[in-house]
Motif scaffolding. Structure first.
Motif, PDB file in Angstrom:
ATOM      1  N   PRO A  17       0.838  -1.222   0.000  1.00 43.51           N
ATOM      2  CA  PRO A  17       0.000   0.000   0.000  1.00 43.51           C
ATOM      3  C   PRO A  17       0.859   1.253   0.000  1.00 43.51           C
ATOM      4  O   PRO A  17       1.814   1.383   0.768  1.00 43.51           O
ATOM      5  N   THR A  18       0.522   2.188  -0.871  1.00 39.96           N
ATOM      6  CA  THR A  18       1.261   3.469  -0.952  1.00 39.96           C
ATOM      7  C   THR A  18       0.333   4.662  -0.828  1.00 39.96           C
ATOM      8  O   THR A  18       0.788   5.798  -0.750  1.00 39.96           O
ATOM      9  N   TYR A  30      -7.544  -1.952  -1.591  1.00 44.05           N
ATOM     10  CA  TYR A  30      -6.687  -2.730  -2.477  1.00 44.05           C
ATOM     11  C   TYR A  30      -7.328  -4.095  -2.719  1.00 44.05           C
ATOM     12  O   TYR A  30      -7.750  -4.761  -1.769  1.00 44.05           O
ATOM     13  N   VAL A  31      -7.436  -4.493  -3.993  1.00 45.25           N
ATOM     14  CA  VAL A  31      -8.023  -5.782  -4.356  1.00 45.25           C
ATOM     15  C   VAL A  31      -6.918  -6.722  -4.814  1.00 45.25           C
ATOM     16  O   VAL A  31      -6.073  -6.361  -5.644  1.00 45.25           O
ATOM     17  N   GLU A  32      -6.923  -7.940  -4.251  1.00 46.80           N
ATOM     18  CA  GLU A  32      -5.873  -8.902  -4.565  1.00 46.80           C
ATOM     19  C   GLU A  32      -6.498 -10.259  -4.853  1.00 46.80           C
ATOM     20  O   GLU A  32      -7.378 -10.710  -4.119  1.00 46.80           O
TER      21      GLU A  32
END
Length: 619
Positions: free
Chosen positions: A9-10, A15-17
């Motif tokens: 994460p930035t 976030y989808v993984e």
């Protein structure tokens, strides 16, 4: 740890993984691939061959024959809904001969053998094969072409640019034996085989004078003609190719014998500095001969051969006996050849019904059941042809007491069908047609549905050799005999679904064919679907994955109606934990999986109770 690296994460957000599933899928296997073992007109011996239509069976095994019960059984199988069959051709040991022909060579100082040509398999069918040879290649002085014709004179195979040199990449023996389905060859000399037909001597730089009168004889027909007439043939031939075209045109203009095509279809080929003249037929008697002094001047008497070289000497093998059908496990012959086949679900041995001694048939059935138990196959047993009534069936059934296993079902009586070869009614053992009904039922309803009832109609069947009544069926069904009945609306129909162990007196849990076959299907699917377990760490994580995989497979069958019960808990269970796999098992590298299923049993007896009420209707 996931095989997919976690996203770093930035920035603030979601976030989808994607992660791979931890559940291993157990695929559903075939249920109705049927093996037929016995005598056929042709085909490789003791070698399982998969076919998907009767047309393919005809191409590979020669189709129907009055001597082959297997051919008719396969025909009835596909006619009743079968889709995939495995054929094993078996003959009596030591019987049958392969058709052959020896091709000779005159390229050396004297005539010698060059190539032995054999039919691929033994049998009379090979006597219809013909081979033709020519040297019309890019290297006419070194290589040759070979064509194979069938009995109708149709070209079936062609091999070009063959060499007689064992070190060549186009070595004839290697190329033909690897690519032909009709013949095999053996080089027995160093030279090339001579071409078919009549071959001239090589012409020099200058062609001989073509303005000559020739006499040609093909078979018994003799004709005379002028090769070149400057008044009507145009310019004089200046090359061997032009001379070949001229000679071919003149030969084709000559009148043929009635019904023949020897002159009209004649072919003249130029190769190198030579001519090859071949009659327009595949009759070995149609040899082209040029006679007279002028023919000798043109060099047309150099080499004279038939248009094709016929194979002969082939003999059909005799029908196999009990020992031949049982075969050898070491030699993988007979039914033992099926050990190398991964997917076979049903086994049919239609020749047993014609055995004069029931003891011989029972001996084969015993060996076949042992194979079926090892390979999870179900055997369809034909009633002996000597069972021509209910009484003879009841009397003869005692012979099968020694083989009352649950991997087989017995069907009675035989079928009456129109023989496609004669157009007359004949009786046939029912196993081929019943196998087709089973395949059709599996496809439409599932392996758990009994292949019997009004939906199990026997297509193409005219009648049955014994017309059974309800009373007759009531006598045979409790003894484990699957009756075939004929009803007014449905016609001939399978009306029984019991295993040989399904006699009421034996009270077996494997009484019914669909229960036994469903269990075989589940066992085979789990056995193959859990292969990935081998060498995995034997711990709770593995046990959980096994439970997920097996439960997922069984739940799919449950939703399709394979099990009884209203909930999955009532229909099946999978247990794989510390109770089934102890510390001692883990130390020995063993993981135990306990699976239970509640199969749906067929409703053999439907009882309807009707009660009459008294009183009047109120309006």
């Amino acid at each position: 740890m996931s095989a997919v690296s976690a996203a770093k994460p930035t920035y603030p957000g979601v976030y989808v993984e994607e992660l791979p599933s931890s559940t291993r899928t157990i695929s559903t296997l075939t249920t109705s691939v049927t093996a037929f073992v016995g005598h056929t007109r042709r085909g490789p011996l003791n070698e399982p061959v998969r076919v998907t239509s009767f047309a393919e069976f005809e191409r590979r095994f020669g189709g129907l024959s009055a001597r082959s019960a297997v051919g008719y059984a396969v025909h009835q199988f596909f006619g009743n809904g079968g889709t995939v069959a495995v054929i094993v051709r078996v003959t009596r040991a030591g019987s049958g001969k392969v058709a052959r022909v020896t091709l000779k060579s005159t390229e050396g100082h004297s005539e010698s053998k060059a190539l032995e040509v054999y039919a691929k398999e033994p049998g009379v069918w090979g006597n219809g094969l013909r081979v033709a040879v020519d040297h019309d290649t890019t290297c006419p002085d070194e290589t040759f072409n070979l064509r194979v014709y069938d009995a109708r004179g149709e070209a079936r195979e062609s091999f070009a640019g063959l060499s007689a040199d064992p070190d060549s990449g186009s070595y004839a023996q290697t190329v033909i034996n690897a690519g032909s389905r009709l013949i095999r060859v053996e080089a027995v000399g160093e030279g090339r085989p001579d071409p078919s037909g009549t071959v001239s001597k090589p012409f020099g730089h200058d062609l001989p004078d073509p303005a000559v009168d020739l006499t040609v004889k093909i078979g018994d027909v003799e004709r005379e003609f002028t090769l070149y007439d400057p008044d009507c043939d145009g310019e004089i031939p200046s090359s061997v190719a032009e001379l070949a075209l001229l000679l071919e045109r003149k030969l084709r203009a000559l009148p043929d014998a009635p019904g023949k095509h020897a002159f009209a279809g004649a072919e003249v080929t130029a190769f190198g500095r030579r001519l090859q003249v071949v009659a327009g037929s595949t009759d070995p008697e149609d040899v082209v001969r040029f006679v007279g002094e002028c023919a000798n001047d043109l060099g047309l008497e150099a080499s004279v051969n038939p248009p094709v070289f016929p194979l002969d000497g082939g003999e059909d093998g005799e029908a196999p006996g009990p020992r031949d059908l049982i075969g050898s496990e070491a030699g993988k012959s007979g039914i033992q050849a099926l050990r190398d086949v991964a997917d076979v679900n049903l086994l049919v041995l239609p020749e047993l019904a014609a055995y004069e001694k029931t003891e011989d048939a029972v001996t084969v059935v015993s060996a076949a059941q042992r194979l079926c138990q090892e390979r999870r196959i179900f055997l369809l047993v034909d009633a002996p042809a000597t069972w021509v009534s209910v009484d003879s069936a009841r009397a003869g059934l005692a012979a099968f007491d020694a083989v009352r296993g649950n991997h087989a079902g017995l069907y009675f009586p035989h079928l009456q069908l129109t023989d496609p070869l004669t157009g007359r009614l004949r009786s046939f053992p029912p196993s081929g047609a019943v196998a087709g009904v089973i395949a059709r039922t599996d496809s439409e309803r599932g392996v758990w549905k009994a292949p019997a009832g009004t939906e199990a109609r026997l297509a193409g069947v005219h009648s049955l050799t014994v017309n059974l009544t309800d009373r007759d069926t009531g006598l045979l069904n409790p003894l484990g005999v699957n009756c075939l009945r004929s009803f007014p609306l449905t016609g001939p129909t399978v009306w029984g679904a019991r295993t040989l162990e399904g006699s009421d007196a034996l009270d077996s849990e494997w009484k019914y064919v669909p229960v036994r076959r469903l269990a075989l299907h589940v066992e085979e699917s789990l056995q193959r679907g859990l292969q990935w377990v081998v060498f995995e760490p034997n711990d709770e994580n593995l046990w959980q994955q096994i439970r997920l995989s097996a439960s997922s497979f069984l739940h799919t069958l449950f939703r399709q109606g394979a099990f009884k019960g209203g909930t999955p808990r009532e229909a099946y269970f999978v247990k794989c934990d510390s109770d089934t796999t102890t510390d001692e098992d883990i130390a020995n590298g063993v993981v135990n999986v306990l699976v239970g299923i509640a199969p749906v049993r067929p409703a053999e007896f439907v009882i309807v109770k009707i009660q009459q009420t008294s009183g009047q209707f109120e309006l």
